[in-house]
Design a protein around this motif. Structure first.
Motif, PDB file in Angstrom:
ATOM      1  N   LEU A  57     -61.403  -5.954  27.401  1.00 19.21           N
ATOM      2  CA  LEU A  57     -61.596  -6.740  26.186  1.00 19.21           C
ATOM      3  C   LEU A  57     -60.439  -7.717  26.097  1.00 19.21           C
ATOM      4  N   THR A  58     -60.690  -8.987  26.276  1.00 18.71           N
ATOM      5  CA  THR A  58     -59.612  -9.968  26.341  1.00 18.71           C
ATOM      6  C   THR A  58     -59.556 -10.831  25.091  1.00 18.71           C
ATOM      7  N   ALA A  60     -58.339 -10.492  22.184  1.00 19.87           N
ATOM      8  CA  ALA A  60     -58.800  -9.841  20.958  1.00 19.87           C
ATOM      9  C   ALA A  60     -57.709  -9.793  19.898  1.00 19.87           C
ATOM     10  N   THR A  75     -55.282  -7.741  25.179  1.00 22.89           N
ATOM     11  CA  THR A  75     -56.280  -7.242  26.115  1.00 22.89           C
ATOM     12  C   THR A  75     -56.259  -5.724  26.076  1.00 22.89           C
ATOM     13  N   THR A  89     -52.491 -10.403  26.331  1.00 26.68           N
ATOM     14  CA  THR A  89     -53.434 -10.812  27.362  1.00 26.68           C
ATOM     15  C   THR A  89     -52.718 -11.387  28.574  1.00 26.68           C
ATOM     16  N   ILE A 101     -65.079  -8.876  28.617  1.00 25.92           N
ATOM     17  CA  ILE A 101     -65.689  -9.349  27.371  1.00 25.92           C
ATOM     18  C   ILE A 101     -64.636 -10.162  26.630  1.00 25.92           C
ATOM     19  N   ASP A 102     -64.854 -11.452  26.540  1.00 30.74           N
ATOM     20  CA  ASP A 102     -63.900 -12.349  25.874  1.00 30.74           C
ATOM     21  C   ASP A 102     -64.129 -12.265  24.365  1.00 30.74           C
ATOM     22  N   LEU A 103     -63.100 -11.854  23.626  1.00 29.97           N
ATOM     23  CA  LEU A 103     -63.218 -11.638  22.190  1.00 29.97           C
ATOM     24  C   LEU A 103     -62.410 -12.653  21.379  1.00 29.97           C
ATOM     25  N   VAL A 108     -61.396  -6.359  16.674  1.00 28.60           N
ATOM     26  CA  VAL A 108     -61.694  -4.990  17.108  1.00 28.60           C
ATOM     27  C   VAL A 108     -61.064  -4.025  16.114  1.00 28.60           C
ATOM     28  N   ILE A 440     -66.652  -4.034  17.476  1.00 26.71           N
ATOM     29  CA  ILE A 440     -66.343  -5.456  17.623  1.00 26.71           C
ATOM     30  C   ILE A 440     -67.028  -6.216  16.500  1.00 26.71           C
TER      31      ILE A 440
END
Length: 479
Positions: A57-58, A60, A75, A89, A101-103, A108, A440
């Motif tokens: 999860l990046t 975020a 991340t 990140t 998954i680019d957030l 989160v 998310i």
């Protein structure tokens, strides 16, 4: 079946004068424990969007569920359903096999842990299949049912979910309610000490670890209930009236529900052991007074948690008891008609119910003060009226904010504190080594608690839209 790896951590406890915090500092790649987890059935797989062993999860923003401010540009690496790496990140290496998954612009949060989350509502003793789907789609990944109207059905549903045969949160089941003479006839009204002990032993042998007492329970019965439940490694919570908070604390209760609304300690002309007396205290009691603080500090000293159920109380206030469009879309024609009838009755009153509005504010003040004094405050939806499972949990977050809590405090109440009272250190917070139960949100949390994009539980990423689309108009038909 597929096999997952649970990574064990080497944890160093850093002690200093100002903090007793435990910091996770490294992973031991040699120390691994293999365990089995049930493969989802086809009926469950259709709701799953991600089932990858490695996910990154990046970019975020995330809240850890421990009351800390959010961290940005982070991340989070998830492997086999657990967080294994968290950081900036720019500094986190992404495994080659990971699905990214680019957030960016999204948030989160830990999966919500609801501790007053029934699988029944008034007139419907078991709504487990529908409620479980609504809970999960709303970001609730663990529930404690806080009293059951159908304990055996709860147990069976919990097992189906655990085995991957049905979707829903992990369910911590409850035994049947206990009450006293004059109480709800559908609950257990004890006739003897042996009946109480036999009942608790019976359900404890089936795996139940929570029992709830209701308004008419006597102090004498509560003492037996607590004694036997604790013998069976179970806990007791209560919606009190005949028993005061102070009495319940001294008897050893583990938790108390609903806060100020059930604090019979302050009723005028109350008879010991009887649910009676007047309720002027709801309008006149000074929340900041020593007598209130002393009671709350007694609870804190004895490690008794308090559960907030603001959403269901709000639903009883005419000028605030409105269902939003997404709620109406989920409700069956029968429940919609019931809601519309209540609204007509409310509107006919003309004058707004300012007394109940003020009481809601005072209930909020009571809970806020308890938390600030150091108490363990939790939350749950206590679904009913137009307050639906899951949707009501999200509304609780908004109401906790209205009560004066900031984002991170409200989330701690709804996640980390819930895990604490369930004695489950594997969930409730986002940290290395914890189970990757998380949600998310589609944007900043202030605007997005109702806008859930994905819900991860036990390594699987569920698509809320597919769940909610299926449920439209189906909650719940007249029996």
């Amino acid at each position: 079946m597929r096999y997952f790896t649970l990574i064990l951590l080497l944890v160093t406890v850093l002690s200093c004068k100002q903090s007793d915090k435990v910091q996770f500092i490294s992973l031991n790649s040699q120390a691994r424990l293999t365990y089995k987890q049930s493969e989802p059935s086809p009926d469950v797989l259709k709701y799953i969007k991600y089932q990858n062993n490695s996910i990154a999860l990046t970019n975020a923003t995330f809240y850890d569920g421990k009351g800390n401010p959010p961290k940005e540009n982070q991340t989070l690496i998830v492997e086999n359903g657990h967080f294994v790496s968290i950081g900036k990140t720019s500094k986190i290496a992404i495994p080659e096999e990971a699905v990214v998954i680019d957030l960016k612009g999204k948030t989160v949060i830990p999966g919500i842990v609801g501790v007053h989350n029934h699988l029944h509502i008034p007139r419907f003793p078991f709504i487990g299949e529908l409620a479980s789907k609504l809970y999960l789609a709303s970001g609730v990944t663990t529930i404690q049912t806080c009293g059951s109207a159908a304990p055996q059905q709860e147990i069976e549903l919990a097992k189906r979910i655990e085995k991957g045969k049905y979707i829903g949160p992990d369910i911590v089941t409850s035994g049947p309610y206990f009450t006293g003479k004059g109480g709800n006839p559908n609950m257990i009204i004890p006739e003897s000490e042996s009946q109480i002990r036999d009942t608790i032993q019976y359900w404890a042998q089936k795996g139940v670890r929570w029992f709830k007492v209701y308004r008419n329970t006597t102090p004498e019965d509560l003492e037996i209930i607590i004694n036997e439940a604790h013998k069976q490694n179970a806990k007791v919570t209560g919606h009190l009236c005949s028993i005061t908070f102070e009495e319940a604390v001294h008897l050893g209760i583990d938790g108390i529900e609903h806060g100020l609304n059930s604090t019979s300690d302050f009723r005028n002309n109350k008879t010991h052991g009887v649910c009676n007396g007047s309720r002027e205290y709801m309008d006149e009691l000074k929340i900041e007074s020593d007598e209130v603080k002393n009671l709350q500090e007694l609870m804190i000293k004895n490690d008794v948690f308090l559960t907030s159920t603001l959403a269901i109380y709000e639903a009883s206030i005419p000028e605030r008891a409105y269902a939003d469009q997404r709620t109406l879309a989920m409700m069956s024609p029968y429940l919609v008609s019931q809601y519309q009838e209540r609204r007509r009755n409310y509107d006919l009153r003309k004058s707004k119910d300012s007394i109940r509005v003020k009481r809601l504010k005072r209930i909020m003040e009571f809970e806020h003060q308890f938390y600030k004094l150091g108490g363990t405050l939790t939350a749950g939806v206590d679904a009913g009226r137009h307050v639906l499972p899951g949707f009501g949990d999200q509304r609780n977050f908004e109401l906790l904010k209205e009560a004066g809590f900031n984002n991170q405090e409200a989330l701690k109440i709804m996640t980390g504190n819930g895990a604490k009272v369930l004695s489950n250190s594997a969930i409730g917070t986002i940290d290395i080594g914890k189970k990757a139960n998380f949600v998310i949100l589609k944007g900043p949390i202030e605007n997005s608690i109702r806008h859930v994009e994905l819900v991860f539980k036990n390594g699987f990423g569920y698509d809320p839209l597919s769940i909610l689309t299926e449920l439209k108009g189906k909650f719940i038909e007249e029996q």
